[in-house]
Design a protein around this motif. Structure first.
Motif, short mmCIF file in Angstrom:
data_model
loop_
_atom_site.label_atom_id
_atom_site.label_comp_id
_atom_site.label_asym_id
_atom_site.label_seq_id
_atom_site.Cartn_x
_atom_site.Cartn_y
_atom_site.Cartn_z
N GLY A 6 0.74 -1.08 -0.09
CA GLY A 6 -0.01 0.10 -0.11
C GLY A 6 0.78 1.07 0.05
N ARG A 7 1.92 1.37 0.74
CA ARG A 7 2.81 2.41 0.77
C ARG A 7 3.38 2.63 -0.47
N ARG A 8 3.76 1.48 -1.35
CA ARG A 8 4.52 1.48 -2.33
C ARG A 8 3.55 2.09 -3.58
N ALA A 9 2.31 1.76 -3.50
CA ALA A 9 1.39 2.39 -4.32
C ALA A 9 1.07 3.65 -4.18
N LEU A 10 1.20 4.15 -2.99
CA LEU A 10 1.06 5.64 -2.63
C LEU A 10 2.13 6.33 -3.14
N SER A 11 3.33 5.74 -2.94
CA SER A 11 4.62 6.43 -3.38
C SER A 11 4.79 6.70 -5.18
N MET A 12 4.10 5.55 -5.65
CA MET A 12 4.17 5.40 -7.18
C MET A 12 3.11 6.63 -7.67
N SER A 13 2.02 6.75 -6.90
CA SER A 13 0.84 7.57 -7.37
C SER A 13 1.50 8.90 -7.41
N GLY A 14 2.30 9.39 -6.32
CA GLY A 14 3.12 10.34 -6.08
C GLY A 14 3.87 10.62 -7.03
N ASP A 15 4.67 9.67 -7.83
CA ASP A 15 5.72 9.68 -8.67
C ASP A 15 4.94 9.90 -9.97
N VAL A 16 3.93 9.37 -10.13
CA VAL A 16 3.15 9.57 -11.29
C VAL A 16 2.29 11.03 -11.49
N ALA A 17 2.18 11.64 -10.28
CA ALA A 17 1.67 12.78 -10.26
C ALA A 17 2.74 13.81 -10.71
N LYS A 18 3.86 13.62 -10.05
CA LYS A 18 5.10 14.40 -10.48
C LYS A 18 5.55 14.28 -11.95
N PHE A 19 5.74 13.03 -12.44
CA PHE A 19 5.77 13.16 -13.86
C PHE A 19 4.86 13.50 -14.83
N LEU A 23 5.67 16.53 -17.42
CA LEU A 23 5.46 16.26 -18.84
C LEU A 23 4.24 17.35 -19.35
N HIS A 24 3.46 17.87 -18.50
CA HIS A 24 2.47 18.86 -18.93
C HIS A 24 3.33 20.03 -19.05
N GLN A 25 4.22 20.45 -18.19
CA GLN A 25 4.84 21.60 -18.18
C GLN A 25 5.96 21.71 -19.41
N MET A 26 6.50 20.73 -19.75
CA MET A 26 7.17 20.48 -20.86
C MET A 26 6.60 20.67 -22.34
N GLN A 27 5.49 20.20 -22.09
CA GLN A 27 4.61 20.10 -23.49
C GLN A 27 3.67 21.55 -23.54
N HIS A 28 3.53 22.08 -22.63
CA HIS A 28 2.51 23.29 -22.41
C HIS A 28 3.47 24.67 -21.92
#
Length: 113
Positions: A6-19, A23-28
């Motif tokens: 569960g902790r790993r999933a929460l960490s990954m969701s944070g990484d996904v949000a950062k990425f 990506l949005h900043q780079m493309q926009h």
């Protein structure tokens, strides 16, 4: 271990949000005129089959991001010119950027030939 997973999933969701934000900043970018546009050359891209074009989209986006460029979806002869006069993959996907090729400081066309 469900708790550790569960902790790993929460960490990954944070990484996904950062990425996703990066990506949005780079493309926009706020100022398209200060950026370099990146698009695949038509004679290269149109020489590929549909599956290869889709794979090429992935590698084109990656190459642009690694160089700090703004990626643009290329045109394709697999699009329906009646339903999609621009013949761009923008007809099937969300626009890749808020910029247009005309608004960049410079545009780089890439291909393997």
């Amino acid at each position: 271990n469900l708790v550790g997973g569960g902790r790993r999933a929460l960490s990954m969701s944070g990484d996904v949000a950062k990425f996703s934000a990066w990506l949005h900043q780079m493309q926009h970018p706020a100022e398209c005129g200060q950026t370099v546009g990146h698009v695949q050359r038509q004679e290269y891209f149109w020489g590929l089959g549909l599956g290869a074009q889709l794979v090429s989209l992935k590698f084109g986006l990656l190459a642009a991001l690694l160089k700090g460029h703004v990626y643009h979806l290329p045109t394709s002869h697999y699009t329906n010119p009646v339903a999609c006069p621009s013949r761009s993959f923008d007809c099937y996907f969300e626009p890749a950027s808020n910029c247009t090729l005309a608004t960049h400081r410079k545009v780089i066309q890439v291909g393997i030939r």
